[in-house]
Write a protein that holds these residues in place. Structure first.
Motif, PDB file in Angstrom:
ATOM      1  N   ILE A  96       0.849  -1.194   0.000  1.00 33.66           N
ATOM      2  CA  ILE A  96       0.000   0.000   0.000  1.00 33.66           C
ATOM      3  C   ILE A  96       0.880   1.238   0.000  1.00 33.66           C
ATOM      4  O   ILE A  96       1.743   1.397   0.864  1.00 33.66           O
ATOM      5  N   ARG A  97       0.668   2.114  -0.955  1.00 33.56           N
ATOM      6  CA  ARG A  97       1.550   3.265  -1.141  1.00 33.56           C
ATOM      7  C   ARG A  97       1.281   4.352  -0.093  1.00 33.56           C
ATOM      8  O   ARG A  97       0.143   4.772   0.101  1.00 33.56           O
ATOM      9  N   THR A  98       2.344   4.783   0.533  1.00 36.23           N
ATOM     10  CA  THR A  98       2.230   5.769   1.601  1.00 36.23           C
ATOM     11  C   THR A  98       1.603   7.059   1.112  1.00 36.23           C
ATOM     12  O   THR A  98       0.678   7.601   1.734  1.00 36.23           O
ATOM     13  N   GLU A  99       2.075   7.572  -0.006  1.00 39.89           N
ATOM     14  CA  GLU A  99       1.635   8.875  -0.502  1.00 39.89           C
ATOM     15  C   GLU A  99       0.211   8.846  -1.049  1.00 39.89           C
ATOM     16  O   GLU A  99      -0.409   9.895  -1.213  1.00 39.89           O
ATOM     17  N   GLU A 100      -0.329   7.674  -1.305  1.00 37.15           N
ATOM     18  CA  GLU A 100      -1.663   7.557  -1.894  1.00 37.15           C
ATOM     19  C   GLU A 100      -2.733   7.138  -0.899  1.00 37.15           C
ATOM     20  O   GLU A 100      -3.903   7.498  -1.057  1.00 37.15           O
ATOM     21  N   ALA A 101      -2.353   6.347   0.123  1.00 39.97           N
ATOM     22  CA  ALA A 101      -3.405   5.768   0.954  1.00 39.97           C
ATOM     23  C   ALA A 101      -3.077   5.657   2.434  1.00 39.97           C
ATOM     24  O   ALA A 101      -3.995   5.623   3.257  1.00 39.97           O
ATOM     25  N   LEU A 102      -1.811   5.575   2.803  1.00 34.20           N
ATOM     26  CA  LEU A 102      -1.499   5.264   4.202  1.00 34.20           C
ATOM     27  C   LEU A 102      -0.439   6.205   4.764  1.00 34.20           C
ATOM     28  O   LEU A 102       0.626   5.789   5.215  1.00 34.20           O
ATOM     29  N   SER A 103      -0.755   7.487   4.751  1.00 36.59           N
ATOM     30  CA  SER A 103       0.148   8.474   5.330  1.00 36.59           C
ATOM     31  C   SER A 103       0.006   8.470   6.850  1.00 36.59           C
ATOM     32  O   SER A 103      -1.092   8.251   7.380  1.00 36.59           O
ATOM     33  N   ARG A 104       1.091   8.729   7.514  1.00 37.83           N
ATOM     34  CA  ARG A 104       1.086   8.736   8.981  1.00 37.83           C
ATOM     35  C   ARG A 104       0.184   9.849   9.513  1.00 37.83           C
ATOM     36  O   ARG A 104       0.216  10.973   9.034  1.00 37.83           O
ATOM     37  N   GLY A 105      -0.618   9.515  10.510  1.00 33.61           N
ATOM     38  CA  GLY A 105      -1.478  10.503  11.150  1.00 33.61           C
ATOM     39  C   GLY A 105      -2.866  10.611  10.564  1.00 33.61           C
ATOM     40  O   GLY A 105      -3.723  11.296  11.122  1.00 33.61           O
ATOM     41  N   THR A 106      -3.125   9.944   9.429  1.00 36.52           N
ATOM     42  CA  THR A 106      -4.453   9.996   8.829  1.00 36.52           C
ATOM     43  C   THR A 106      -5.419   9.120   9.621  1.00 36.52           C
ATOM     44  O   THR A 106      -5.021   8.316  10.466  1.00 36.52           O
ATOM     45  N   LYS A 107      -6.696   9.249   9.315  1.00 38.47           N
ATOM     46  CA  LYS A 107      -7.724   8.454   9.990  1.00 38.47           C
ATOM     47  C   LYS A 107      -7.492   6.961   9.767  1.00 38.47           C
ATOM     48  O   LYS A 107      -7.636   6.150  10.694  1.00 38.47           O
ATOM     49  N   LEU A 108      -7.121   6.595   8.541  1.00 38.55           N
ATOM     50  CA  LEU A 108      -6.877   5.189   8.231  1.00 38.55           C
ATOM     51  C   LEU A 108      -5.657   4.665   8.985  1.00 38.55           C
ATOM     52  O   LEU A 108      -5.651   3.528   9.469  1.00 38.55           O
ATOM     53  N   TRP A 109      -4.634   5.494   9.104  1.00 38.81           N
ATOM     54  CA  TRP A 109      -3.434   5.110   9.866  1.00 38.81           C
ATOM     55  C   TRP A 109      -3.800   4.836  11.325  1.00 38.81           C
ATOM     56  O   TRP A 109      -3.373   3.831  11.897  1.00 38.81           O
ATOM     57  N   MET A 110      -4.614   5.707  11.921  1.00 34.68           N
ATOM     58  CA  MET A 110      -5.007   5.518  13.308  1.00 34.68           C
ATOM     59  C   MET A 110      -5.913   4.297  13.472  1.00 34.68           C
ATOM     60  O   MET A 110      -5.855   3.592  14.494  1.00 34.68           O
ATOM     61  N   GLU A 111      -6.742   4.044  12.475  1.00 32.59           N
ATOM     62  CA  GLU A 111      -7.590   2.837  12.497  1.00 32.59           C
ATOM     63  C   GLU A 111      -6.721   1.582  12.464  1.00 32.59           C
ATOM     64  O   GLU A 111      -7.003   0.594  13.159  1.00 32.59           O
ATOM     65  N   LEU A 112      -5.656   1.625  11.653  1.00 35.15           N
ATOM     66  CA  LEU A 112      -4.734   0.498  11.589  1.00 35.15           C
ATOM     67  C   LEU A 112      -4.011   0.308  12.913  1.00 35.15           C
ATOM     68  O   LEU A 112      -3.837  -0.827  13.383  1.00 35.15           O
ATOM     69  N   CYS A 113      -3.583   1.408  13.529  1.00 37.30           N
ATOM     70  CA  CYS A 113      -2.932   1.325  14.844  1.00 37.30           C
ATOM     71  C   CYS A 113      -3.851   0.660  15.861  1.00 37.30           C
ATOM     72  O   CYS A 113      -3.423  -0.212  16.637  1.00 37.30           O
ATOM     73  N   LYS A 114      -5.117   1.069  15.870  1.00 34.23           N
ATOM     74  CA  LYS A 114      -6.084   0.495  16.807  1.00 34.23           C
ATOM     75  C   LYS A 114      -6.269  -0.996  16.556  1.00 34.23           C
ATOM     76  O   LYS A 114      -6.340  -1.798  17.500  1.00 34.23           O
ATOM     77  N   TRP A 115      -6.340  -1.375  15.287  1.00 37.29           N
ATOM     78  CA  TRP A 115      -6.529  -2.784  14.931  1.00 37.29           C
ATOM     79  C   TRP A 115      -5.334  -3.624  15.359  1.00 37.29           C
ATOM     80  O   TRP A 115      -5.501  -4.707  15.923  1.00 37.29           O
ATOM     81  N   LEU A 116      -4.127  -3.136  15.102  1.00 32.69           N
ATOM     82  CA  LEU A 116      -2.921  -3.863  15.502  1.00 32.69           C
ATOM     83  C   LEU A 116      -2.845  -3.998  17.016  1.00 32.69           C
ATOM     84  O   LEU A 116      -2.478  -5.060  17.547  1.00 32.69           O
ATOM     85  N   HIS A 117      -3.198  -2.935  17.725  1.00 31.83           N
ATOM     86  CA  HIS A 117      -3.133  -2.964  19.184  1.00 31.83           C
ATOM     87  C   HIS A 117      -4.166  -3.929  19.769  1.00 31.83           C
ATOM     88  O   HIS A 117      -3.842  -4.732  20.658  1.00 31.83           O
ATOM     89  N   SER A 118      -5.388  -3.877  19.267  1.00 32.10           N
ATOM     90  CA  SER A 118      -6.449  -4.704  19.828  1.00 32.10           C
ATOM     91  C   SER A 118      -6.240  -6.195  19.542  1.00 32.10           C
ATOM     92  O   SER A 118      -6.738  -7.051  20.277  1.00 32.10           O
ATOM     93  N   ASN A 119      -5.485  -6.508  18.483  1.00 30.23           N
ATOM     94  CA  ASN A 119      -5.247  -7.910  18.126  1.00 30.23           C
ATOM     95  C   ASN A 119      -3.834  -8.372  18.452  1.00 30.23           C
ATOM     96  O   ASN A 119      -3.421  -9.455  18.009  1.00 30.23           O
ATOM     97  N   ASP A 120      -3.115  -7.592  19.239  1.00 30.37           N
ATOM     98  CA  ASP A 120      -1.689  -7.836  19.444  1.00 30.37           C
ATOM     99  C   ASP A 120      -1.388  -9.265  19.885  1.00 30.37           C
ATOM    100  O   ASP A 120      -0.457  -9.891  19.380  1.00 30.37           O
ATOM    101  N   ARG A 121      -2.148  -9.782  20.828  1.00 29.71           N
ATOM    102  CA  ARG A 121      -1.885 -11.123  21.366  1.00 29.71           C
ATOM    103  C   ARG A 121      -2.576 -12.229  20.574  1.00 29.71           C
ATOM    104  O   ARG A 121      -2.471 -13.400  20.947  1.00 29.71           O
ATOM    105  N   ASN A 122      -3.278 -11.868  19.528  1.00 26.61           N
ATOM    106  CA  ASN A 122      -4.056 -12.862  18.779  1.00 26.61           C
ATOM    107  C   ASN A 122      -3.381 -13.336  17.511  1.00 26.61           C
ATOM    108  O   ASN A 122      -3.782 -14.352  16.943  1.00 26.61           O
ATOM    109  N   PHE A 123      -2.373 -12.591  17.026  1.00 27.46           N
ATOM    110  CA  PHE A 123      -1.699 -13.001  15.799  1.00 27.46           C
ATOM    111  C   PHE A 123      -0.965 -14.327  16.003  1.00 27.46           C
ATOM    112  O   PHE A 123      -0.484 -14.618  17.096  1.00 27.46           O
ATOM    113  N   ARG A 124      -0.895 -15.094  14.939  1.00 28.73           N
ATOM    114  CA  ARG A 124      -0.155 -16.357  15.001  1.00 28.73           C
ATOM    115  C   ARG A 124       1.329 -16.063  15.190  1.00 28.73           C
ATOM    116  O   ARG A 124       1.867 -15.116  14.615  1.00 28.73           O
TER     117      ARG A 124
END
Length: 203
Positions: A96-124
């Motif tokens: 996923i290209r940073t300049e097109e979709a996943l820049s730091r600090g955007t709403k999507l970036w923060m949503e990804l942070c939340k998802w990674l944090h909430s599933n931290d102990r669940n990943f294989r």
């Protein structure tokens, strides 16, 4: 199970055929509205990555960026995190290209942070992973190992020897470090960096 098979066939057909930008955008948008469920493992991430890397290469940049956002949200909604490792996630994110979709600090970036944090102990667990300390997040342990492996200089010889780091790998490592730093700051977890390193990254 039937719905999961149907979605996988749909995603693979998006990667296997030439699609114009507008149909891809609308299909990607529709996928986001599917209720969250454990639909696929690493094969789903691979299929989504192929859509981004192959089908969307020549699409208009704004349409391509929007579609990437939708496909990332789809991955978060439909991936069974118990079947994928953090390496699988980071390899998908690298497409996923940073300049097109996943820049730091955007709403999507923060949503990804939340998802990674909430599933931290669940990943294989990674195949060569050691037992994760309860005081450290799985992401922070993964980042430490990732950086350690990246800093190892391969023993190459001859005319083809190169001491320059791989650009794709460098981007992957940098993005995961930033995600880990932002998660640590937002959720006050025991993370990768000491206070000095953390402040320098935040600045």
């Amino acid at each position: 199970e039937f719905k999961g098979d149907f979605l996988m066939k749909l995603i693979k057909s998006m990667a296997a055929k030439h699609w114009c930008a507008v149909p891809i955008l609308f299909i990607s948008q529709a996928l986001v509205h599917i209720p969250s469920r454990k639909t696929w493992g690493v094969e789903g991430l691979h299929a989504l990555r192929e859509v981004i890397r192959c089908t969307m290469t020549n699409h208009q940049v704004l349409l391509r960026g929007a579609a990437q956002c939708y496909l990332l949200q789809t991955a978060m909604h439909l991936t069974n995190v118990e079947k994928v490792t953090l390496s699988d996630i980071s390899n998908f994110l690298a497409s996923i290209r940073t300049e097109e979709a996943l820049s730091r600090g955007t709403k999507l970036w923060m949503e990804l942070c939340k998802w990674l944090h909430s599933n931290d102990r669940n990943f294989r667990n990674e195949e060569d992973a050691t037992e994760v300390c309860l005081k450290r997040s799985a992401l922070s342990v993964y980042i430490l190992n990732l950086v350690e492996q990246y800093l190892k200089v391969p023993a190459t010889e001859g005319e083809n020897a190169s001491f320059m780091p791989d650009w794709f790998e460098a981007q992957l490592v940098a993005r995961m470090i930033l995600l880990a730093a932002d998660i640590e700051e937002q959720y006050s977890t025991e993370g990768v960096f000491d206070s000095g390193d953390h402040k320098s990254l935040s600045a």
